[in-house]
Design a protein around this motif. Structure first.
Motif, PDB file in Angstrom:
ATOM      1  N   VAL A   6       0.686  -9.226 -28.791  1.00 51.79           N
ATOM      2  CA  VAL A   6      -0.663  -9.351 -29.349  1.00 51.79           C
ATOM      3  C   VAL A   6      -1.672  -8.670 -28.416  1.00 51.79           C
ATOM      4  O   VAL A   6      -1.527  -8.666 -27.203  1.00 51.79           O
ATOM      5  CB  VAL A   6      -1.009 -10.848 -29.586  1.00 51.79           C
ATOM      6  N   LYS A   7      -2.681  -8.041 -29.009  1.00 50.58           N
ATOM      7  CA  LYS A   7      -3.706  -7.326 -28.239  1.00 50.58           C
ATOM      8  C   LYS A   7      -4.859  -8.241 -27.820  1.00 50.58           C
ATOM      9  O   LYS A   7      -5.552  -7.965 -26.864  1.00 50.58           O
ATOM     10  CB  LYS A   7      -4.271  -6.168 -29.061  1.00 50.58           C
ATOM     11  N   ASP A   8      -5.074  -9.317 -28.552  1.00 46.78           N
ATOM     12  CA  ASP A   8      -6.150 -10.257 -28.253  1.00 46.78           C
ATOM     13  C   ASP A   8      -5.691 -11.207 -27.150  1.00 46.78           C
ATOM     14  O   ASP A   8      -4.679 -11.894 -27.290  1.00 46.78           O
ATOM     15  CB  ASP A   8      -6.506 -11.034 -29.520  1.00 46.78           C
ATOM     16  N   LEU A   9      -6.425 -11.259 -26.045  1.00 45.49           N
ATOM     17  CA  LEU A   9      -6.001 -12.059 -24.904  1.00 45.49           C
ATOM     18  C   LEU A   9      -6.098 -13.561 -25.170  1.00 45.49           C
ATOM     19  O   LEU A   9      -5.292 -14.332 -24.661  1.00 45.49           O
ATOM     20  CB  LEU A   9      -6.822 -11.678 -23.674  1.00 45.49           C
ATOM     21  N   LEU A  10      -7.057 -13.980 -25.973  1.00 45.30           N
ATOM     22  CA  LEU A  10      -7.143 -15.399 -26.310  1.00 45.30           C
ATOM     23  C   LEU A  10      -5.957 -15.807 -27.176  1.00 45.30           C
ATOM     24  O   LEU A  10      -5.369 -16.879 -26.977  1.00 45.30           O
ATOM     25  CB  LEU A  10      -8.459 -15.701 -27.029  1.00 45.30           C
TER      26      LEU A  10
ATOM     27  N   VAL B 272      -5.209 -23.978 -20.113  1.00 44.40           N
ATOM     28  CA  VAL B 272      -6.646 -24.151 -19.881  1.00 44.40           C
ATOM     29  C   VAL B 272      -7.161 -23.085 -18.926  1.00 44.40           C
ATOM     30  O   VAL B 272      -8.226 -22.499 -19.148  1.00 44.40           O
ATOM     31  CB  VAL B 272      -6.930 -25.576 -19.347  1.00 44.40           C
ATOM     32  N   PHE B 273      -6.409 -22.793 -17.870  1.00 45.33           N
ATOM     33  CA  PHE B 273      -6.818 -21.744 -16.931  1.00 45.33           C
ATOM     34  C   PHE B 273      -6.850 -20.373 -17.604  1.00 45.33           C
ATOM     35  O   PHE B 273      -7.751 -19.579 -17.367  1.00 45.33           O
ATOM     36  CB  PHE B 273      -5.911 -21.705 -15.714  1.00 45.33           C
ATOM     37  N   PHE B 274      -5.852 -20.077 -18.433  1.00 41.83           N
ATOM     38  CA  PHE B 274      -5.826 -18.786 -19.123  1.00 41.83           C
ATOM     39  C   PHE B 274      -6.999 -18.649 -20.085  1.00 41.83           C
ATOM     40  O   PHE B 274      -7.636 -17.593 -20.146  1.00 41.83           O
ATOM     41  CB  PHE B 274      -4.515 -18.587 -19.874  1.00 41.83           C
TER      42      PHE B 274
ATOM     43  N   ALA C 154     -10.138 -18.090 -18.109  1.00 44.61           N
ATOM     44  CA  ALA C 154     -10.183 -16.726 -17.583  1.00 44.61           C
ATOM     45  C   ALA C 154     -10.527 -15.722 -18.675  1.00 44.61           C
ATOM     46  O   ALA C 154     -11.241 -14.751 -18.418  1.00 44.61           O
ATOM     47  CB  ALA C 154      -8.845 -16.372 -16.943  1.00 44.61           C
ATOM     48  N   VAL C 155     -10.052 -15.944 -19.883  1.00 47.89           N
ATOM     49  CA  VAL C 155     -10.369 -15.043 -20.990  1.00 47.89           C
ATOM     50  C   VAL C 155     -11.857 -15.102 -21.311  1.00 47.89           C
ATOM     51  O   VAL C 155     -12.485 -14.069 -21.577  1.00 47.89           O
ATOM     52  CB  VAL C 155      -9.512 -15.379 -22.234  1.00 47.89           C
ATOM     53  N   PHE C 156     -12.438 -16.292 -21.262  1.00 47.30           N
ATOM     54  CA  PHE C 156     -13.860 -16.392 -21.560  1.00 47.30           C
ATOM     55  C   PHE C 156     -14.727 -15.791 -20.461  1.00 47.30           C
ATOM     56  O   PHE C 156     -15.869 -15.436 -20.701  1.00 47.30           O
ATOM     57  CB  PHE C 156     -14.262 -17.845 -21.814  1.00 47.30           C
ATOM     58  N   ARG C 157     -14.197 -15.636 -19.265  1.00 46.92           N
ATOM     59  CA  ARG C 157     -14.943 -15.002 -18.180  1.00 46.92           C
ATOM     60  C   ARG C 157     -14.790 -13.482 -18.160  1.00 46.92           C
ATOM     61  O   ARG C 157     -15.520 -12.798 -17.464  1.00 46.92           O
ATOM     62  CB  ARG C 157     -14.495 -15.558 -16.836  1.00 46.92           C
ATOM     63  N   THR C 158     -13.799 -12.962 -18.884  1.00 47.15           N
ATOM     64  CA  THR C 158     -13.558 -11.513 -18.922  1.00 47.15           C
ATOM     65  C   THR C 158     -13.675 -11.028 -20.363  1.00 47.15           C
ATOM     66  O   THR C 158     -14.118 -11.755 -21.242  1.00 47.15           O
ATOM     67  CB  THR C 158     -12.151 -11.193 -18.377  1.00 47.15           C
TER      68      THR C 158
END
Length: 81
Positions: free
Chosen positions: A23-27, A66-68, A71-75
């Motif tokens: 998948v291309k979407d990190l979330l 939760v950490f992932f 991190a996605v919301f910060r990048t």
């Protein structure tokens, strides 16, 4: 345990793992990784390794997801390629 249920869960584990890689979407990848960890937790508990299942549920499906997601919301959310 019924082997058909084990086979279904193992198939879902394989699909979640492959989907998290493709998948291309990190979330979406983080969510699929959490689902992968939860399915592995189910497999460990079916096999009778309750201590490993508890560790997988708390660390793999809980804290790491939760950490992932944090991190996605910060990048950026989408991959460039």
């Amino acid at each position: 345990m019924i082997w058909q249920i084990e086979f279904i869960i193992l198939t879902l584990v394989i699909f979640c793992g492959f989907g998290a890689l493709m998948v291309k979407d990190l979330l979406g990848a983080a969510i699929l990784f959490g689902a992968y960890s939860f399915m592995m937790c189910l497999l460990w508990s079916i096999m009778g390794a309750v201590d490993v299942a508890f560790t997988e549920a708390s660390v793999g499906a809980g804290v790491s997801t939760v950490f992932f997601v944090a991190a996605v919301f910060r990048t950026t959310r989408r991959s460039k390629d």
